[in-house]
Design a protein around this motif. Sequence first.
Motif, mmCIF file in Angstrom:
data_model
loop_
_atom_site.group_PDB
_atom_site.id
_atom_site.type_symbol
_atom_site.label_atom_id
_atom_site.label_comp_id
_atom_site.label_asym_id
_atom_site.label_seq_id
_atom_site.Cartn_x
_atom_site.Cartn_y
_atom_site.Cartn_z
ATOM 1 N N PHE A 1 0.832 -1.211 0.000
ATOM 2 C CA PHE A 1 0.000 0.000 0.000
ATOM 3 C C PHE A 1 0.864 1.259 0.000
ATOM 4 O O PHE A 1 1.810 1.356 0.789
ATOM 5 C CB PHE A 1 -0.835 0.081 1.286
ATOM 6 C CG PHE A 1 -2.011 -0.838 1.345
ATOM 7 C CD1 PHE A 1 -3.202 -0.524 0.706
ATOM 8 C CD2 PHE A 1 -1.946 -2.008 2.092
ATOM 9 C CE1 PHE A 1 -4.304 -1.362 0.796
ATOM 10 C CE2 PHE A 1 -3.043 -2.855 2.185
ATOM 11 C CZ PHE A 1 -4.231 -2.526 1.529
ATOM 12 N N PRO A 2 0.461 2.269 -0.774
ATOM 13 C CA PRO A 2 1.022 3.606 -0.559
ATOM 14 C C PRO A 2 0.224 4.274 0.558
ATOM 15 O O PRO A 2 -0.742 3.694 1.065
ATOM 16 C CB PRO A 2 0.765 4.295 -1.897
ATOM 17 C CG PRO A 2 -0.561 3.733 -2.324
ATOM 18 C CD PRO A 2 -0.593 2.291 -1.810
ATOM 19 N N LEU A 3 0.615 5.478 0.905
ATOM 20 C CA LEU A 3 -0.134 6.219 1.925
ATOM 21 C C LEU A 3 -1.306 6.927 1.234
ATOM 22 O O LEU A 3 -1.186 8.059 0.747
ATOM 23 C CB LEU A 3 0.778 7.224 2.624
ATOM 24 C CG LEU A 3 0.151 7.927 3.821
ATOM 25 C CD1 LEU A 3 -0.228 6.927 4.915
ATOM 26 C CD2 LEU A 3 1.093 8.991 4.367
ATOM 27 N N ILE A 4 -2.442 6.223 1.212
ATOM 28 C CA ILE A 4 -3.623 6.721 0.488
ATOM 29 C C ILE A 4 -4.068 8.071 1.078
ATOM 30 O O ILE A 4 -4.093 8.236 2.311
ATOM 31 C CB ILE A 4 -4.755 5.671 0.560
ATOM 32 C CG1 ILE A 4 -4.303 4.372 -0.104
ATOM 33 C CG2 ILE A 4 -6.040 6.195 -0.088
ATOM 34 C CD1 ILE A 4 -5.193 3.170 0.216
ATOM 35 N N SER A 5 -4.398 8.993 0.198
ATOM 36 C CA SER A 5 -4.821 10.367 0.530
ATOM 37 C C SER A 5 -3.706 11.211 1.147
ATOM 38 O O SER A 5 -3.941 12.360 1.534
ATOM 39 C CB SER A 5 -6.059 10.395 1.450
ATOM 40 O OG SER A 5 -7.185 9.873 0.773
ATOM 41 N N GLY A 6 -2.504 10.667 1.219
ATOM 42 C CA GLY A 6 -1.396 11.381 1.879
ATOM 43 C C GLY A 6 -0.623 12.313 0.965
ATOM 44 O O GLY A 6 0.419 12.855 1.366
ATOM 45 N N GLY A 7 -1.099 12.520 -0.252
ATOM 46 C CA GLY A 7 -0.418 13.419 -1.184
ATOM 47 C C GLY A 7 -1.347 14.526 -1.618
ATOM 48 O O GLY A 7 -1.757 15.375 -0.809
ATOM 49 N N ALA A 8 -1.750 14.480 -2.887
ATOM 50 C CA ALA A 8 -2.603 15.532 -3.449
ATOM 51 C C ALA A 8 -3.929 15.666 -2.692
ATOM 52 O O ALA A 8 -4.515 16.759 -2.677
ATOM 53 C CB ALA A 8 -2.867 15.232 -4.920
ATOM 54 N N TYR A 9 -4.394 14.608 -2.076
ATOM 55 C CA TYR A 9 -5.681 14.672 -1.382
ATOM 56 C C TYR A 9 -5.580 15.260 0.023
ATOM 57 O O TYR A 9 -6.582 15.337 0.748
ATOM 58 C CB TYR A 9 -6.386 13.304 -1.397
ATOM 59 C CG TYR A 9 -7.039 12.976 -2.736
ATOM 60 C CD1 TYR A 9 -6.922 13.833 -3.822
ATOM 61 C CD2 TYR A 9 -7.791 11.822 -2.903
ATOM 62 C CE1 TYR A 9 -7.512 13.547 -5.054
ATOM 63 C CE2 TYR A 9 -8.391 11.521 -4.138
ATOM 64 C CZ TYR A 9 -8.243 12.400 -5.204
ATOM 65 O OH TYR A 9 -8.847 12.109 -6.415
ATOM 66 N N GLY A 10 -4.366 15.664 0.398
ATOM 67 C CA GLY A 10 -4.197 16.617 1.496
ATOM 68 C C GLY A 10 -4.347 16.105 2.919
ATOM 69 O O GLY A 10 -4.487 16.914 3.852
ATOM 70 N N TRP A 11 -4.310 14.797 3.128
ATOM 71 C CA TRP A 11 -4.505 14.299 4.496
ATOM 72 C C TRP A 11 -3.257 14.597 5.323
ATOM 73 O O TRP A 11 -2.141 14.377 4.849
ATOM 74 C CB TRP A 11 -4.739 12.774 4.473
ATOM 75 C CG TRP A 11 -5.701 12.366 5.540
ATOM 76 C CD1 TRP A 11 -5.406 12.197 6.863
ATOM 77 C CD2 TRP A 11 -7.095 12.119 5.390
ATOM 78 N NE1 TRP A 11 -6.553 11.860 7.547
ATOM 79 C CE2 TRP A 11 -7.604 11.805 6.671
ATOM 80 C CE3 TRP A 11 -7.974 12.141 4.303
ATOM 81 C CZ2 TRP A 11 -8.942 11.500 6.891
ATOM 82 C CZ3 TRP A 11 -9.299 11.843 4.518
ATOM 83 C CH2 TRP A 11 -9.779 11.528 5.798
ATOM 84 N N PRO A 12 -3.408 15.103 6.563
ATOM 85 C CA PRO A 12 -2.230 15.297 7.418
ATOM 86 C C PRO A 12 -1.509 13.952 7.576
ATOM 87 O O PRO A 12 -2.143 12.931 7.854
ATOM 88 C CB PRO A 12 -2.817 15.762 8.751
ATOM 89 C CG PRO A 12 -4.172 16.293 8.417
ATOM 90 C CD PRO A 12 -4.650 15.514 7.224
ATOM 91 N N LEU A 13 -0.184 13.972 7.375
ATOM 92 C CA LEU A 13 0.547 12.703 7.275
ATOM 93 C C LEU A 13 0.403 11.834 8.510
ATOM 94 O O LEU A 13 0.221 10.622 8.401
ATOM 95 C CB LEU A 13 2.030 12.976 7.009
ATOM 96 C CG LEU A 13 2.355 13.560 5.633
ATOM 97 C CD1 LEU A 13 3.862 13.759 5.494
ATOM 98 C CD2 LEU A 13 1.812 12.672 4.519
ATOM 99 N N ASP A 14 0.478 12.450 9.701
ATOM 100 C CA ASP A 14 0.430 11.610 10.912
ATOM 101 C C ASP A 14 -0.923 10.902 11.020
ATOM 102 O O ASP A 14 -0.985 9.709 11.336
ATOM 103 C CB ASP A 14 0.773 12.401 12.178
ATOM 104 C CG ASP A 14 -0.087 13.646 12.341
ATOM 105 O OD1 ASP A 14 -0.813 14.031 11.390
ATOM 106 O OD2 ASP A 14 -0.051 14.236 13.429
ATOM 107 N N ASP A 15 -1.996 11.600 10.694
ATOM 108 C CA ASP A 15 -3.305 10.947 10.779
ATOM 109 C C ASP A 15 -3.515 9.961 9.625
ATOM 110 O O ASP A 15 -4.116 8.894 9.825
ATOM 111 C CB ASP A 15 -4.443 11.976 10.814
ATOM 112 C CG ASP A 15 -5.748 11.327 11.278
ATOM 113 O OD1 ASP A 15 -5.738 10.666 12.326
ATOM 114 O OD2 ASP A 15 -6.760 11.440 10.561
ATOM 115 N N ALA A 16 -3.012 10.282 8.438
ATOM 116 C CA ALA A 16 -3.113 9.327 7.317
ATOM 117 C C ALA A 16 -2.441 8.010 7.703
ATOM 118 O O ALA A 16 -2.956 6.925 7.425
ATOM 119 C CB ALA A 16 -2.472 9.918 6.065
ATOM 120 N N VAL A 17 -1.294 8.118 8.356
ATOM 121 C CA VAL A 17 -0.563 6.927 8.805
ATOM 122 C C VAL A 17 -1.348 6.194 9.894
ATOM 123 O O VAL A 17 -1.473 4.965 9.859
ATOM 124 C CB VAL A 17 0.843 7.333 9.301
ATOM 125 C CG1 VAL A 17 1.483 6.215 10.096
ATOM 126 C CG2 VAL A 17 1.723 7.744 8.131
#
Length: 169
Positions: free
Chosen positions: A118-134
């Motif tokens: 898996f990549p970090l879904i929504s963790g790029g262009a879709y702007g999710w804060p990285l710590d919460d995306a993780v």
Amino acid sequence: MSGIDVITGDITVVDTDVIVNAANSSLLGGGGVDGAIHRAGGPAILRECRLLRETTLPSGLETGAAVATTAGDLPARWVIHTVGPVHSARDDRSATLRECYIRSLRLASSLGARSIAFPLISGGAYGWPLDDAVDQQVRAVKDANSTVESVVLVAFSEKIADLTRRALR
Ligand code: ADP
């Protein structure tokens, strides 16, 4: 229960049975990891995505859903495309983000896949804060209780890898 590993780098070179694409609902390509997968996988993936749009998914793939195609020239056997939610400060879309992982794992399992990246879904262009995306990623993969033996979380930076290792502890 799956074994969960973290690696840093490019998901297109990972040789798991499935790699997951953080696609957009059109399924017709985009930037970020989506662009990288179509570039490295060649035209076969886009061909199959177009066919899906002409048949079962005329209005595209809904947010939180997952669909499989060939992986073309990639080392993987299948690409599972899923559409993460765009982050919103007002609207809590985290359950939909977790659905991306859960439904991708379910689909991988039904294909007979034994490993998935898996990549970090929504963790790029879709702007999710990285710590919460993780945090959402790790929670979803653990809660999914999947029969897929090996889950590889592919971090695109050392910062994401550190956050992911911390979330797994
Ligand atoms: P989204 O639109 O769901 O936010 P992006 O592709 O913009 O998707 O970003 C999702 C994550 O994938 C980000 O952390 C980004 O840095 C990462 N990423 C981009 N390219 C790659 C790649 N080749 N391999 C792994 N991860 C990648």
